[in-house]
Design an enzyme around this catalytic site. Structure first.
Site, mmCIF file in Angstrom:
data_model
loop_
_atom_site.group_PDB
_atom_site.id
_atom_site.type_symbol
_atom_site.label_atom_id
_atom_site.label_comp_id
_atom_site.label_asym_id
_atom_site.label_seq_id
_atom_site.Cartn_x
_atom_site.Cartn_y
_atom_site.Cartn_z
ATOM 1 N N ASP A 97 -34.036 14.864 38.966
ATOM 2 C CA ASP A 97 -34.954 13.912 39.590
ATOM 3 C C ASP A 97 -36.317 14.478 39.953
ATOM 4 O OD1 ASP A 97 -34.413 15.605 41.691
ATOM 5 O OD2 ASP A 97 -33.000 14.247 42.665
ATOM 6 N N GLU A 119 -27.308 15.367 34.874
ATOM 7 C CA GLU A 119 -27.206 14.888 36.269
ATOM 8 C C GLU A 119 -27.773 13.468 36.368
ATOM 9 O OE1 GLU A 119 -29.345 16.187 40.125
ATOM 10 O OE2 GLU A 119 -27.684 17.604 40.016
ATOM 11 N N GLU A 133 -37.977 11.405 44.463
ATOM 12 C CA GLU A 133 -36.866 11.706 43.552
ATOM 13 C C GLU A 133 -36.075 10.468 43.103
ATOM 14 O OE1 GLU A 133 -37.571 13.444 46.304
ATOM 15 O OE2 GLU A 133 -38.007 15.461 45.567
ATOM 16 N N HIS A 222 -36.934 21.128 52.795
ATOM 17 C CA HIS A 222 -38.160 21.006 51.985
ATOM 18 C C HIS A 222 -38.539 19.588 51.594
ATOM 19 C CE1 HIS A 222 -36.292 19.971 48.117
ATOM 20 N NE2 HIS A 222 -35.298 20.721 48.503
ATOM 21 N N ARG A 224 -40.058 16.058 50.935
ATOM 22 C CA ARG A 224 -41.393 15.479 51.190
ATOM 23 C C ARG A 224 -41.366 14.391 52.260
ATOM 24 N NH1 ARG A 224 -43.099 17.484 46.315
ATOM 25 N NH2 ARG A 224 -45.334 17.530 46.029
ATOM 26 N N HIS A 255 -38.702 27.660 52.094
ATOM 27 C CA HIS A 255 -39.302 27.193 50.850
ATOM 28 C C HIS A 255 -40.782 27.598 50.846
ATOM 29 C CE1 HIS A 255 -40.602 24.320 47.781
ATOM 30 N NE2 HIS A 255 -39.331 24.045 47.524
#
Ligand code: UD1
Ligand code: UDP
Length: 383
Positions: A97, A119, A133, A222, A224, A255
């Site tokens: 994604d 996936e 995603e 991490h 967004r 990250h």
């Protein structure tokens, strides 16, 4: 001879595609296997390429500090145009994604090259969570000719969207193939364990602290959609926990995204080096990370991949998100959603530390995401 081009660009895609590259390479008479990395991540991608000894045939090297979604989309899309013209693959395989996977799928579609989606079929049905995603995987899924769904539930999701059943194959998630490869590697070499321990020490965490039953909470973050307030609230909760439980160690491999580091500094200060039982360290190489996950007692994360790996190792996972596209471990009772709410994070971590019975109920090893043979099934399908 079939020409296969595998495209990936971020750390998690690399971890999940590396065993698939290796599997294709077992059939040199049948497959001409090429790898293109976009370099959406640079350092974190290279860590994985080194570990699995993969040398890309193409490297778009697109990463810029503080890149936004437009930068990544545009640079991957135009970069892939020339790679596809040169490589002329029969099939392009993309993963999951990320924006790398969606832009690479679109670039392939523009040259009418069939795409295989590894996936496939994970869904929250909320296009803003996780963002971007959820939309990325829906777009990639719409373009794909072959859908490699990790679980029966992801297959169901695709069927509900009228994807024809003969395009879908349930394979398991390749992350479990990667995890088993690494766990085996560690188990079979005492020398390697020594190297990992000294690597961890160099990174700033001395694993010998865990002697005498000391507990470890492993943290990553991490997403967004959590940037800004969500991260501040997460960091405040972690700070409270470190004060409430001075006898427990909290380790957070950070990250590299600057948006992740800013709130950490805002809450914990500029100098992160001497915080007692709180250890902020640089992103770990996959071997060391898996080793540390194995040694941990609780995992607190917003990561997708870690939600799949940790249950396999019998670790309770508290997910700092409001939704998950991976409900299988939720149903098995080893994963719980806690969002980014301060009170909820403090309450749930405390309950796992304080209540042995509750901890045991969440720490049984389950593996709804795969059996380590996903790559074999994907390659067999294309054979
Ligand atoms: C990306 C993916 C996300 C995935 C995550 C895994 C998108 C839109 N996002 O998010 O789906 O879950 O990777 O980690 O595809 N950086 C470095 N070095 C690195 C990696 C990142 O410096 O090796 C910094 C750079 O400043 C870069 C920034 O992090 O601009 C953001 O990277 P980006 O890939 O855009 O977003 P992620 O949050 O990593
Ligand atoms: N990981 C790693 N080093 C770290 C943190 C995570 O190798 O310091 C691995 C982890 O085991 C998992 C993957 O990176 O396989 C998850 O990546 P991330 O959380 O960045 O992305 P997501 O899975 O959320 O897309």
């Amino acid at each position: 001879m079939k020409k296969i081009l595998l495209v990936f660009g971020t750390r998690p895609e690399a971890i999940k595609m590396a065993p698939l590259v290796k599997e294709f390479q077992k059939y040199p008479e049948t497959f001409d296997t090429k790898v293109c990395v976009t370099g959406q991540h640079r350092q974190m991608l290279d860590q994985v390429l080194d570990l699995f000894e993969i040398t890309p045939d193409y490297d778009l090297n697109i990463m810029k500090q503080g890149q936004d979604l437009y930068d990544v989309t545009a640079r991957v899309l135009t970069g892939m145009r020339d790679v596809l013209r040169d490589a002329k693959p029969d099939v392009v395989l993309v993963h999951g994604d990320t924006t790398t996977s969606t832009a690479a799928a679109l670039a392939s579609f523009y040259q009418q090259i069939p795409v295989g989606h590894v996936e496939a079929g994970l869904r929250t049905q909320n296009i803003y969570s996780p963002w971007p995603e959820e939309m990325n995987r829906q777009i990639t899924g719409r373009i794909a000719e072959y859908d490699f769904a990790p679980t029966p539930l992801s297959r169901e999701n695709l069927l509900k969207e009228n994807v024809s059943a003969d395009k879908i194959r349930v394979t398991g998630n390749t992350v479990i193939d990667a995890l088993y490869m690494v766990v085996d590697k560690i188990k079979n070499s005492i020398l390697l364990e020594g190297t990992i321990i000294s690597e961890l020490k160099k990174s700033g965490y001395d694993i010998s602290r865990l002697r005498n039953g000391k507990k470890l909470v492993l943290i990553t973050g991490h997403r967004r959609e959590n940037f800004g307030e969500g991260f501040i609230s997460m960091c405040n909760a972690i700070k409270t926990l470190t004060e409430q439980y001075p006898e427990v160690d909290f380790v957070y491999p950070m990250h590299l995204n600057p948006n992740v580091r800013k709130p950490i500094h805002e809450v914990f200060g500029e100098d992160l080096s001497n915080l007692g039982n709180m250890f902020f360290i640089e992103p770990l190489e996959y071997l060391s990370f898996v080793y540390l996950m194995e040694k941990s007692n609780i995992v607190l994360t917003d990561s997708g991949g870690i939600q799949e790996e940790a249950p396999g190792l019998g670790k309770p996972v508290l997910v700092m998100r409001d939704t998950t596209e991976r409900p299988e471990a939720l149903e098995a009772g080893t994963v719980k959603l806690v969002g980014t709410d301060y009170d909820k994070i403090v309450k749930e971590v405390s309950a796992l530390i304080d209540n042995r019975e509750y901890y045991d109920s969440m720490s049984k090893a389950v593996n709804p995401y795969g059996d380590g043979k996903a790559c074999e099934r994907i390659v067999k399908t294309l054979l």
